[in-house]
Design a protein around this motif. Sequence first.
Motif, PDB file in Angstrom:
ATOM      1  N   MET A 126       0.844  -1.183   0.000  1.00  0.00           N
ATOM      2  CA  MET A 126       0.000   0.000   0.000  1.00  0.00           C
ATOM      3  C   MET A 126       0.886   1.242   0.000  1.00  0.00           C
ATOM      4  N   ILE A 127       0.619   2.165  -0.925  1.00  0.00           N
ATOM      5  CA  ILE A 127       1.379   3.411  -1.006  1.00  0.00           C
ATOM      6  C   ILE A 127       0.475   4.566  -0.603  1.00  0.00           C
ATOM      7  N   LEU A 128       0.964   5.389   0.326  1.00  0.00           N
ATOM      8  CA  LEU A 128       0.222   6.551   0.807  1.00  0.00           C
ATOM      9  C   LEU A 128       0.975   7.807   0.387  1.00  0.00           C
ATOM     10  N   THR A 129       0.299   8.691  -0.354  1.00  0.00           N
ATOM     11  CA  THR A 129       0.932   9.942  -0.766  1.00  0.00           C
ATOM     12  C   THR A 129      -0.107  11.047  -0.787  1.00  0.00           C
ATOM     13  N   GLY A 130       0.351  12.276  -1.006  1.00  0.00           N
ATOM     14  CA  GLY A 130      -0.557  13.414  -1.008  1.00  0.00           C
ATOM     15  C   GLY A 130      -0.936  13.839  -2.412  1.00  0.00           C
ATOM     16  N   ALA A 131      -2.094  14.467  -2.529  1.00  0.00           N
ATOM     17  CA  ALA A 131      -2.531  15.028  -3.805  1.00  0.00           C
ATOM     18  C   ALA A 131      -2.078  16.486  -3.851  1.00  0.00           C
ATOM     19  N   GLY A 132      -1.388  16.860  -4.909  1.00  0.00           N
ATOM     20  CA  GLY A 132      -0.906  18.233  -4.999  1.00  0.00           C
ATOM     21  C   GLY A 132       0.510  18.363  -4.479  1.00  0.00           C
ATOM     22  N   ARG A 133       0.838  19.539  -3.947  1.00  0.00           N
ATOM     23  CA  ARG A 133       2.222  19.826  -3.558  1.00  0.00           C
ATOM     24  C   ARG A 133       2.593  19.292  -2.184  1.00  0.00           C
ATOM     25  N   GLY A 134       1.600  19.002  -1.340  1.00  0.00           N
ATOM     26  CA  GLY A 134       1.893  18.571   0.023  1.00  0.00           C
ATOM     27  C   GLY A 134       1.484  17.136   0.278  1.00  0.00           C
ATOM     28  N   ILE A 185      -3.051  -3.186   9.589  1.00  0.00           N
ATOM     29  CA  ILE A 185      -3.425  -3.854   8.344  1.00  0.00           C
ATOM     30  C   ILE A 185      -2.279  -4.784   7.955  1.00  0.00           C
ATOM     31  N   PRO A 186      -2.572  -5.895   7.290  1.00  0.00           N
ATOM     32  CA  PRO A 186      -1.514  -6.880   7.019  1.00  0.00           C
ATOM     33  C   PRO A 186      -0.448  -6.403   6.042  1.00  0.00           C
ATOM     34  N   GLN A 187      -0.795  -5.456   5.175  1.00  0.00           N
ATOM     35  CA  GLN A 187       0.159  -5.003   4.170  1.00  0.00           C
ATOM     36  C   GLN A 187       1.100  -3.937   4.742  1.00  0.00           C
ATOM     37  N   PRO A 188       2.392  -3.990   4.410  1.00  0.00           N
ATOM     38  CA  PRO A 188       3.278  -2.883   4.758  1.00  0.00           C
ATOM     39  C   PRO A 188       2.815  -1.603   4.057  1.00  0.00           C
ATOM     40  N   VAL A 189       2.910  -0.480   4.760  1.00  0.00           N
ATOM     41  CA  VAL A 189       2.501   0.812   4.205  1.00  0.00           C
ATOM     42  C   VAL A 189       3.751   1.605   3.828  1.00  0.00           C
ATOM     43  N   ILE A 190       3.794   2.060   2.583  1.00  0.00           N
ATOM     44  CA  ILE A 190       4.893   2.894   2.097  1.00  0.00           C
ATOM     45  C   ILE A 190       4.375   4.322   1.981  1.00  0.00           C
ATOM     46  N   GLU A 242      11.085  11.377  -9.270  1.00  0.00           N
ATOM     47  CA  GLU A 242      11.421   9.966  -9.073  1.00  0.00           C
ATOM     48  C   GLU A 242      10.664   9.340  -7.902  1.00  0.00           C
ATOM     49  N   LEU A 243       9.884  10.152  -7.191  1.00  0.00           N
ATOM     50  CA  LEU A 243       9.292   9.683  -5.932  1.00  0.00           C
ATOM     51  C   LEU A 243       8.373   8.483  -6.124  1.00  0.00           C
ATOM     52  N   MET A 244       7.374   8.608  -6.987  1.00  0.00           N
ATOM     53  CA  MET A 244       6.403   7.526  -7.128  1.00  0.00           C
ATOM     54  C   MET A 244       7.031   6.284  -7.750  1.00  0.00           C
ATOM     55  N   ASP A 245       7.950   6.479  -8.690  1.00  0.00           N
ATOM     56  CA  ASP A 245       8.628   5.317  -9.277  1.00  0.00           C
ATOM     57  C   ASP A 245       9.426   4.567  -8.210  1.00  0.00           C
ATOM     58  N   TYR A 299       9.793  -0.209  -4.457  1.00  0.00           N
ATOM     59  CA  TYR A 299       9.725  -0.863  -3.148  1.00  0.00           C
ATOM     60  C   TYR A 299       8.502  -1.780  -3.078  1.00  0.00           C
ATOM     61  N   ALA A 300       7.363  -1.276  -3.568  1.00  0.00           N
ATOM     62  CA  ALA A 300       6.134  -2.076  -3.536  1.00  0.00           C
ATOM     63  C   ALA A 300       6.286  -3.348  -4.365  1.00  0.00           C
ATOM     64  N   LYS A 301       6.956  -3.229  -5.506  1.00  0.00           N
ATOM     65  CA  LYS A 301       7.163  -4.401  -6.368  1.00  0.00           C
ATOM     66  C   LYS A 301       8.009  -5.451  -5.659  1.00  0.00           C
ATOM     67  N   ILE A 302       9.029  -4.998  -4.930  1.00  0.00           N
ATOM     68  CA  ILE A 302       9.860  -5.933  -4.158  1.00  0.00           C
ATOM     69  C   ILE A 302       9.008  -6.667  -3.128  1.00  0.00           C
ATOM     70  N   LEU A 303       8.153  -5.913  -2.429  1.00  0.00           N
ATOM     71  CA  LEU A 303       7.315  -6.524  -1.393  1.00  0.00           C
ATOM     72  C   LEU A 303       6.286  -7.478  -1.996  1.00  0.00           C
ATOM     73  N   LEU A 304       5.775  -7.133  -3.180  1.00  0.00           N
ATOM     74  CA  LEU A 304       4.803  -8.010  -3.836  1.00  0.00           C
ATOM     75  C   LEU A 304       5.423  -9.346  -4.233  1.00  0.00           C
TER      76      LEU A 304
END
Length: 211
Positions: free
Chosen positions: A1-9, A49-54, A141-144, A149-154
């Motif tokens: 699971m990836i958690l990020t913000g919408a917009g600049r923050g 939650i069972p999934q690691p959160v990034i 490069e942030l989301m990539d 990391y998520a791909k490694i965990l998957l």
Amino acid sequence: MILTGAGRGFCAGTDLKEMSEFTKDPRVTRNTWLLQKHMANIIELMRHIPQPVIAAVNGPAAGGGASFAMAADIRIASTNAKFINAQINVGMSGADMGSSFMLPRLIGVSKAAELIYTGRPVLADEGERIGLFNKVVAPEELMDTALEYAKILLGKSEMGLLLTKECLNAAMDGSSLDAQLHIENRSQTLCAAVGSFGNNASNFTNKDDKK
């Protein structure tokens, strides 16, 4: 699971104007307590939650937003990231939404005390240096990077990740070595019992054979 913000923050936390009006309500004590419980529940859900959160911290993470970042299992920050445990700056306690639990475990008690008491901002480079951020990358490069990391965990077993997160949570809660070894022994036994080890070990061996 990836958690990020919408917009600049990433997340600016509570709307201060809205909170100012909120405190004028005669039911402020009751309402604040209910709001705090609701927000704290999100932190608990992230940890359990069972999934690691990034957390892909794309900009300022302030107040409750800083707590969301701390509650993640892995924190990747862009060079635009800024971490501010800001509640102390607006007349509230600096300990909020798990910050007094998470921050000392991430960066040590002394540095955590400094940030919680002063509410000073921490820029991306300092955050990486003190262990708050696992990695700092350019904004583009942030989301990539988070997806890498998520791909490694998957590629890991679902059961293995779930039980590993349980073990880490238990250790953070102050488990003894004896209790921690018991939890780890249980985890390895369960992974073997459900076939998680056999399937993944076979895949790992096949990769080595191809090299």
